[in-house]
Write a protein that holds these residues in place. Structure first.
Motif, PDB file in Angstrom:
ATOM      1  N   ILE A   1       0.878  -1.160   0.000  1.00 27.57           N
ATOM      2  CA  ILE A   1       0.000   0.000   0.000  1.00 27.57           C
ATOM      3  C   ILE A   1       0.919   1.214   0.000  1.00 27.57           C
ATOM      4  O   ILE A   1       1.852   1.284   0.804  1.00 27.57           O
ATOM      5  N   ILE A   2       0.672   2.152  -0.905  1.00 32.00           N
ATOM      6  CA  ILE A   2       1.508   3.357  -0.989  1.00 32.00           C
ATOM      7  C   ILE A   2       0.614   4.582  -0.856  1.00 32.00           C
ATOM      8  O   ILE A   2      -0.368   4.718  -1.586  1.00 32.00           O
ATOM      9  N   MET A   3       0.955   5.450   0.088  1.00 35.26           N
ATOM     10  CA  MET A   3       0.231   6.708   0.287  1.00 35.26           C
ATOM     11  C   MET A   3       1.068   7.835  -0.277  1.00 35.26           C
ATOM     12  O   MET A   3       2.256   7.921   0.007  1.00 35.26           O
ATOM     13  N   GLU A   4       0.425   8.705  -1.059  1.00 37.08           N
ATOM     14  CA  GLU A   4       1.120   9.874  -1.584  1.00 37.08           C
ATOM     15  C   GLU A   4       0.561  11.115  -0.895  1.00 37.08           C
ATOM     16  O   GLU A   4      -0.656  11.294  -0.806  1.00 37.08           O
ATOM     17  N   PHE A   5       1.474  11.978  -0.420  1.00 36.19           N
ATOM     18  CA  PHE A   5       1.084  13.184   0.288  1.00 36.19           C
ATOM     19  C   PHE A   5       1.100  14.386  -0.642  1.00 36.19           C
ATOM     20  O   PHE A   5       1.573  14.316  -1.769  1.00 36.19           O
ATOM     21  N   GLU A   6       0.623  15.510  -0.131  1.00 35.21           N
ATOM     22  CA  GLU A   6       0.458  16.736  -0.914  1.00 35.21           C
ATOM     23  C   GLU A   6       1.746  17.239  -1.539  1.00 35.21           C
ATOM     24  O   GLU A   6       1.721  17.877  -2.584  1.00 35.21           O
ATOM     25  N   ASP A   7       2.902  16.952  -0.938  1.00 32.97           N
ATOM     26  CA  ASP A   7       4.177  17.434  -1.502  1.00 32.97           C
ATOM     27  C   ASP A   7       4.873  16.401  -2.386  1.00 32.97           C
ATOM     28  O   ASP A   7       5.998  16.594  -2.804  1.00 32.97           O
ATOM     29  N   GLY A   8       4.196  15.270  -2.666  1.00 34.22           N
ATOM     30  CA  GLY A   8       4.773  14.219  -3.501  1.00 34.22           C
ATOM     31  C   GLY A   8       5.521  13.141  -2.726  1.00 34.22           C
ATOM     32  O   GLY A   8       5.863  12.107  -3.283  1.00 34.22           O
ATOM     33  N   THR A   9       5.777  13.375  -1.444  1.00 34.37           N
ATOM     34  CA  THR A   9       6.401  12.346  -0.610  1.00 34.37           C
ATOM     35  C   THR A   9       5.453  11.155  -0.502  1.00 34.37           C
ATOM     36  O   THR A   9       4.231  11.329  -0.492  1.00 34.37           O
ATOM     37  N   GLU A  10       6.020   9.967  -0.409  1.00 34.14           N
ATOM     38  CA  GLU A  10       5.214   8.749  -0.294  1.00 34.14           C
ATOM     39  C   GLU A  10       5.607   7.965   0.950  1.00 34.14           C
ATOM     40  O   GLU A  10       6.735   8.050   1.424  1.00 34.14           O
ATOM     41  N   LEU A  11       4.648   7.189   1.443  1.00 38.15           N
ATOM     42  CA  LEU A  11       4.885   6.242   2.534  1.00 38.15           C
ATOM     43  C   LEU A  11       4.360   4.897   2.052  1.00 38.15           C
ATOM     44  O   LEU A  11       3.220   4.819   1.580  1.00 38.15           O
ATOM     45  N   SER A  12       5.198   3.866   2.125  1.00 33.35           N
ATOM     46  CA  SER A  12       4.761   2.542   1.670  1.00 33.35           C
ATOM     47  C   SER A  12       4.742   1.562   2.828  1.00 33.35           C
ATOM     48  O   SER A  12       5.541   1.647   3.757  1.00 33.35           O
TER      49      SER A  12
ATOM     50  N   GLU B   1       4.690  -2.580   2.966  1.00 30.96           N
ATOM     51  CA  GLU B   1       4.862  -3.747   2.099  1.00 30.96           C
ATOM     52  C   GLU B   1       4.960  -5.003   2.947  1.00 30.96           C
ATOM     53  O   GLU B   1       5.540  -4.984   4.030  1.00 30.96           O
ATOM     54  N   LEU B   2       4.386  -6.094   2.448  1.00 31.65           N
ATOM     55  CA  LEU B   2       4.562  -7.373   3.130  1.00 31.65           C
ATOM     56  C   LEU B   2       6.045  -7.704   3.199  1.00 31.65           C
ATOM     57  O   LEU B   2       6.763  -7.565   2.206  1.00 31.65           O
ATOM     58  N   PHE B   3       6.508  -8.137   4.353  1.00 30.85           N
ATOM     59  CA  PHE B   3       7.901  -8.540   4.516  1.00 30.85           C
ATOM     60  C   PHE B   3       8.147  -9.826   3.728  1.00 30.85           C
ATOM     61  O   PHE B   3       9.161  -9.992   3.075  1.00 30.85           O
ATOM     62  N   SER B   4       7.214 -10.748   3.794  1.00 31.00           N
ATOM     63  CA  SER B   4       7.207 -11.961   2.968  1.00 31.00           C
ATOM     64  C   SER B   4       5.799 -12.525   3.017  1.00 31.00           C
ATOM     65  O   SER B   4       4.993 -12.130   3.853  1.00 31.00           O
ATOM     66  N   LYS B   5       5.503 -13.464   2.151  1.00 32.31           N
ATOM     67  CA  LYS B   5       4.145 -14.010   2.146  1.00 32.31           C
ATOM     68  C   LYS B   5       3.900 -14.967   3.321  1.00 32.31           C
ATOM     69  O   LYS B   5       2.799 -15.453   3.495  1.00 32.31           O
ATOM     70  N   PHE B   6       4.909 -15.210   4.134  1.00 33.28           N
ATOM     71  CA  PHE B   6       4.753 -16.116   5.269  1.00 33.28           C
ATOM     72  C   PHE B   6       5.037 -15.431   6.601  1.00 33.28           C
ATOM     73  O   PHE B   6       5.264 -16.098   7.601  1.00 33.28           O
ATOM     74  N   SER B   7       5.067 -14.113   6.658  1.00 38.99           N
ATOM     75  CA  SER B   7       5.460 -13.394   7.872  1.00 38.99           C
ATOM     76  C   SER B   7       4.423 -12.339   8.224  1.00 38.99           C
ATOM     77  O   SER B   7       3.801 -11.742   7.347  1.00 38.99           O
ATOM     78  N   GLU B   8       4.240 -12.084   9.521  1.00 39.39           N
ATOM     79  CA  GLU B   8       3.341 -11.032   9.971  1.00 39.39           C
ATOM     80  C   GLU B   8       4.032  -9.674  10.037  1.00 39.39           C
ATOM     81  O   GLU B   8       3.449  -8.707  10.501  1.00 39.39           O
ATOM     82  N   LEU B   9       5.265  -9.601   9.566  1.00 39.65           N
ATOM     83  CA  LEU B   9       5.988  -8.335   9.571  1.00 39.65           C
ATOM     84  C   LEU B   9       5.680  -7.545   8.297  1.00 39.65           C
ATOM     85  O   LEU B   9       5.392  -8.117   7.248  1.00 39.65           O
ATOM     86  N   ILE B  10       5.763  -6.209   8.435  1.00 39.65           N
ATOM     87  CA  ILE B  10       5.596  -5.319   7.295  1.00 39.65           C
ATOM     88  C   ILE B  10       6.817  -4.410   7.215  1.00 39.65           C
ATOM     89  O   ILE B  10       7.453  -4.122   8.225  1.00 39.65           O
ATOM     90  N   ASP B  11       7.163  -3.996   6.008  1.00 41.13           N
ATOM     91  CA  ASP B  11       8.222  -3.011   5.791  1.00 41.13           C
ATOM     92  C   ASP B  11       7.570  -1.661   5.566  1.00 41.13           C
ATOM     93  O   ASP B  11       6.622  -1.553   4.776  1.00 41.13           O
ATOM     94  N   ILE B  12       8.098  -0.632   6.229  1.00 46.48           N
ATOM     95  CA  ILE B  12       7.592   0.726   6.074  1.00 46.48           C
ATOM     96  C   ILE B  12       8.717   1.575   5.515  1.00 46.48           C
ATOM     97  O   ILE B  12       9.845   1.514   6.007  1.00 46.48           O
ATOM     98  N   ASN B  13       8.409   2.359   4.497  1.00 43.32           N
ATOM     99  CA  ASN B  13       9.409   3.251   3.903  1.00 43.32           C
ATOM    100  C   ASN B  13       8.801   4.600   3.587  1.00 43.32           C
ATOM    101  O   ASN B  13       7.591   4.709   3.353  1.00 43.32           O
ATOM    102  N   ILE B  14       9.632   5.617   3.574  1.00 45.81           N
ATOM    103  CA  ILE B  14       9.237   6.972   3.186  1.00 45.81           C
ATOM    104  C   ILE B  14      10.201   7.431   2.103  1.00 45.81           C
ATOM    105  O   ILE B  14      11.400   7.190   2.196  1.00 45.81           O
ATOM    106  N   GLY B  15       9.670   8.069   1.068  1.00 52.03           N
ATOM    107  CA  GLY B  15      10.516   8.563  -0.016  1.00 52.03           C
ATOM    108  C   GLY B  15       9.672   8.972  -1.203  1.00 52.03           C
ATOM    109  O   GLY B  15       8.523   9.369  -1.043  1.00 52.03           O
ATOM    110  N   GLU B  16      10.226   8.823  -2.386  1.00 52.02           N
ATOM    111  CA  GLU B  16       9.526   9.139  -3.624  1.00 52.02           C
ATOM    112  C   GLU B  16       9.626   7.952  -4.565  1.00 52.02           C
ATOM    113  O   GLU B  16      10.575   7.172  -4.498  1.00 52.02           O
ATOM    114  N   ASN B  17       8.639   7.817  -5.432  1.00 51.81           N
ATOM    115  CA  ASN B  17       8.595   6.705  -6.404  1.00 51.81           C
ATOM    116  C   ASN B  17       8.815   5.355  -5.738  1.00 51.81           C
ATOM    117  O   ASN B  17       9.589   4.528  -6.221  1.00 51.81           O
TER     118      ASN B  17
END
Length: 190
Positions: free
Chosen positions: A127-138, A140-156
């Motif tokens: 899931i990727i959220m785009e903010f008013e200034d173009g910054t994004e927050l994603s 992502e599933l860590f793997s298809k067998f894990s309850e962990l998620i990866d969170i990132n901030i950046g562009e594209n």
């Protein structure tokens, strides 16, 4: 015979995401000490209207080549994170969510060495959220067998997602892979 395994966002989760569009996100809270590039259990979103929602991965048991297998699904829920966990760390954002994108993958498998069945596995990877200034927050599933998620901030950030081929064990290839991207925008009806 084709077995269909659908691990896409459920309608309730899609509705929660649609409801976030146009809101000012004040903070993101996670169980990690930094927000970027760490595998986390949960991401909680706190808005200026005092509402909140959480996004996390949960594991469900499914039939996978005739055997029970744990497979992960992303879920979005309204409200705060209620599970027993250490206190969450909050990170300021203070931006309006303009658009939400979710990335679905569809993987088709036919491996006669395992059995005579076809498998069509469809899931939401990010899931990727785009903010008013173009910054994004994603998220992502860590793997298809894990309850962990990866969170990132950046562009594209769609270009930074883990390639789907990394989810597929070498022994289970060949697979046919398709991806689909769905977008909700601030002007969309919701």
């Amino acid at each position: 015979m084709t077995h269909k395994i659908d691990r896409q966002l459920e309608m309730h989760s899609k509705d929660v995401l649609k409801g976030m569009i146009g809101k000012r996100l004040l903070t993101v809270s996670t169980d990690k000490e930094t927000i970027k590039g760490n595998a986390a259990w949960v991401a909680q979103f706190n808005f200026d209207d005092e509402s909140s929602c959480t996004i996390q991965a949960s594991i469900d048991l499914i039939d996978y080549y005739g055997e029970p297998e744990d497979i992960t699904i992303l879920k979005a829920e309204e409200g705060t994170y209620r599970e027993a966990t250490p206190s969450l760390n909050s990170f300021p954002v203070n931006m309006v969510i303009q658009e939400i994108t979710y990335v679905d993958y569809s993987i088709h498998s036919n491996n006669p060495e395992i059995d005579d069945s076809d498998y069509l596995y469809t899931f939401t990877d990010a899931i990727i959220m785009e903010f008013e200034d173009g910054t994004e927050l994603s998220i992502e599933l860590f793997s298809k067998f894990s309850e962990l998620i990866d969170i990132n901030i950046g562009e594209n950030l769609i270009n930074e997602l883990t390639p789907i081929s990394e989810y597929i064990p070498e022994a289970e290839k060949p697979w046919e892979i398709e991806s689909a991207i769905a977008r909700f925008s601030i002007t969309a009806e919701h």
